[in-house]
Write an enzyme that holds these catalytic residues in place. Structure first.
Site, PDB file in Angstrom:
ATOM      1  N   ARG A 147     -19.342   2.926  11.302  1.00  0.00           N
ATOM      2  CA  ARG A 147     -18.428   1.865  11.367  1.00  0.00           C
ATOM      3  C   ARG A 147     -17.967   1.459  12.691  1.00  0.00           C
ATOM      4  O   ARG A 147     -17.669   2.276  13.308  1.00  0.00           O
ATOM      5  CB  ARG A 147     -17.334   1.992  10.382  1.00  0.00           C
ATOM      6  N   HIS A 212     -11.494  -6.615   7.122  1.00  0.00           N
ATOM      7  CA  HIS A 212      -9.980  -6.627   6.770  1.00  0.00           C
ATOM      8  C   HIS A 212      -9.409  -7.871   6.200  1.00  0.00           C
ATOM      9  O   HIS A 212      -8.371  -8.354   6.365  1.00  0.00           O
ATOM     10  CB  HIS A 212      -9.144  -6.167   8.109  1.00  0.00           C
ATOM     11  N   GLU A 236     -17.645  -5.423   5.154  1.00  0.00           N
ATOM     12  CA  GLU A 236     -16.327  -5.117   4.166  1.00  0.00           C
ATOM     13  C   GLU A 236     -15.341  -6.150   3.943  1.00  0.00           C
ATOM     14  O   GLU A 236     -14.901  -6.701   5.258  1.00  0.00           O
ATOM     15  CB  GLU A 236     -16.121  -3.636   4.513  1.00  0.00           C
ATOM     16  N   HIS A 312     -13.013   4.051  -0.295  1.00  0.00           N
ATOM     17  CA  HIS A 312     -12.119   3.907   0.670  1.00  0.00           C
ATOM     18  C   HIS A 312     -11.940   5.673   1.017  1.00  0.00           C
ATOM     19  O   HIS A 312     -11.687   6.277   0.256  1.00  0.00           O
ATOM     20  CB  HIS A 312     -10.924   3.407   0.188  1.00  0.00           C
ATOM     21  N   TRP A 402      -4.135 -10.151   5.261  1.00  0.00           N
ATOM     22  CA  TRP A 402      -4.884  -8.777   5.379  1.00  0.00           C
ATOM     23  C   TRP A 402      -6.107  -8.793   4.576  1.00  0.00           C
ATOM     24  O   TRP A 402      -6.051  -9.616   3.642  1.00  0.00           O
ATOM     25  CB  TRP A 402      -4.106  -7.720   4.491  1.00  0.00           C
TER      26      TRP A 402
HETATM   27  C1  GCO Z   1     -10.588   1.211   5.787  1.00  0.00           C
HETATM   28  C2  GCO Z   1      -9.238   0.171   6.041  1.00  0.00           C
HETATM   29  C3  GCO Z   1      -8.157   1.033   6.340  1.00  0.00           C
HETATM   30  C4  GCO Z   1      -7.074   0.263   5.501  1.00  0.00           C
HETATM   31  C5  GCO Z   1      -5.829   1.312   5.215  1.00  0.00           C
HETATM   32  C6  GCO Z   1      -4.638   0.804   4.448  1.00  0.00           C
HETATM   33  O1  GCO Z   1     -10.577   2.227   6.122  1.00  0.00           O
HETATM   34  O2  GCO Z   1     -11.511   0.591   5.417  1.00  0.00           O
HETATM   35  O3  GCO Z   1      -9.253  -0.974   5.757  1.00  0.00           O
HETATM   36  O4  GCO Z   1      -7.661   1.198   7.758  1.00  0.00           O
HETATM   37  O5  GCO Z   1      -6.444  -0.732   5.804  1.00  0.00           O
HETATM   38  O6  GCO Z   1      -6.530   2.538   4.905  1.00  0.00           O
HETATM   39  O7  GCO Z   1      -3.757   1.704   4.079  1.00  0.00           O
HETATM   40 MG    MG Z   2     -11.212  -1.311   4.859  1.00  0.00          MG
END
Ligand code: GCO
Ligand code: MG
Length: 402
Positions: A147, A212, A236, A312, A402
């Site tokens: 990534r 995000h 994503e 995740h 977010w």
């Molecule tokens: C990812 C993420 C993380 C999340 C975080 C939330 O790994 O794809 O978007 O950075 O934002 O784990 O708690």
């Molecule tokens: Mg993410």
């Protein structure tokens, strides 16, 4: 056989984790991850006050019945706190069942489909050059998928980009930090980043990117289109997904594969995205979506629509969840990829585990249960510390997604 005692363990070996330990009268215990980043104590209270008193004395082998009892029986269904609490109990019960059977949990699910889970690592840089260096270093470490996130000129901080290449911690100690966001700058900059990365490393490694949830559907569509020449594995969380219809618009405009779901808690959050084939990868995790029992249903539903898993796996998911994810991914026929942000050595010492990274794949040896433990004495040395994810504001100060 009976559940004798259940306890919640909160520890902060660098970041906060909540763990459930279910102890039986048969001499075996099971562990479950109950960590909900930035809302840890809500889950602990839900478990301590509303779940654990109802479970002591029950047969721990009745995994399905206990799941249905906690989900259907509560009247108040779904939601991150509830589903994380259910997940933790569920994981612990599968761990117990594996130990009783003398088998790893993946055997109970149906056995291995593969030797290991292809993971993606995180290459981050404050600018393009630093991000490209991080990509090179991941390739050298054997990663097959990476990534890539980079700082955006004009923005002082961008979420997902660490202060050192390859590392960032999702939560910060104290109250939520505020970051500023400018979609136009980001959209101008991101295709250029991937053009340079492909130029530097070619088309061999898989490349991924996380937006995000910061874009509107039409902005996401335009980014997906602009990224097509660089052949991403996925884009994503391009847009918030409460309104699942939004993805239809993105889909109409781009063939860049789409991933979503790390904040989903149940099949109901992704049913339409999956059944209308609006995404390619479902990121819903065992810890936040009701445990192995429920995520197995999501994965099976996804399989019939040719949607694959891409769980995740940031550092706020504890090694207990990772161990469950490795068992799950070894079995699930429609596995796609697993996110991996390796924990530091202190977290690994608190949660000794059996999975490991080998040549870009997560593998594990055959040990009964999930293959993870907790060193409670060490955990007790690191009490909870308040920490939050940052929030994003636009240039004019208005709160952003977010
Ligand atoms: C990812 C993420 C993380 C999340 C975080 C939330 O790994 O794809 O978007 O950075 O934002 O784990 O708690
Ligand atoms: Mg993410």
């Amino acid at each position: 056989m009976k559940i004798e005692q259940i306890k919640t363990i909160v520890t902060c070996p660098g970041r906060n984790f909540v763990t459930v330990k279910v102890v039986t009268d048969a001499g075996v215990y099971g562990l479950g991850d109950a960590t909900l980043n930035g809302r840890e104590l809500a889950v602990r209270t839900y478990l301590d006050e509303h779940v654990i008193p109802c479970l002591t004395g029950r047969d721990p082998r009745r995994i399905e019945d206990i799941w249905q009892y906690l989900y259907r029986g509560a009247y108040w269904r779904r939601g991150p706190v509830t589903m994380t609490a259910i997940a933790a109990i569920d994981m612990a019960l599968w761990d117990i069942l594996g130990k009783l059977a003398g088998m790893p949990v993946y055997q109970l699910l149906g056995g291995r489909s593969r030797h290991g889970l292809m993971v993606y690592g995180h290459a981050t840089g404050r600018d393009h050059a630093e991000a490209i260096d991080a990509v090179h270093s991941h390739i050298a470490q054997g990663y097959k998928a990476i990534r890539v996130q980079s700082g955006v000129p004009g923005l002082s901080k961008v979420y997902g980009v660490g202060t050192q290449p390859g590392h960032y911690e999702p939560a910060q100690k104290g109250l939520p930090p505020e970051e500023s966001w400018d979609t136009a700058l980001y959209l101008r900059h991101t295709p250029e980043l991937f053009r340079k990365v492909r130029e530097a490393v070619g088309f061999g490694p898989h490349l991924l990117h996380d937006a995000h949830h910061r874009l509107t559907p039409i902005e996401a569509a335009s980014l997906g289109k602009a990224l097509e020449p660089f052949s991403l594995f996925w884009l994503e969380d391009a847009t918030p997904a409460e309104n699942q219809e939004a993805f239809r618009l993105i889909r109409q405009h781009t063939t860049t594969p789409l991933a979503a779901g790390e904040i989903f808690n149940s099949l109901w959050d992704c049913k339409d995205l999956i059944s209308h084939q609006l995404i390619d990868y479902i990121r819903t995790t065992i810890v936040h979506a009701g445990g192995i029992t429920h995520v197995r249903r999501i994965a099976d539903f996804a399989a019939i629509h040719q949607v694959r898993t891409g769980f995740h796996g940031a550092t706020d998911l504890s090694p207990v969840c990772m161990a469950a994810a490795v068992n799950f991914g070894l079995w699930t026929p429609n596995f796609g990829i697993q996110e991996l942000m390796p924990h530091g050595s202190l977290v690994d010492a608190v949660f000794p585990h059996n999975y490991r990274l080998e040549d870009g794949y997560l593998v594990m040896d055959d040990v009964p249960g999930l293959g993870v433990d907790i060193d409670e004495r060490l955990a007790a040395r690191y009490p909870y510390e308040r920490a939050y994810l940052p929030v994003a504001r636009l240039r004019d100060g208005a709160m952003w997604n977010w």
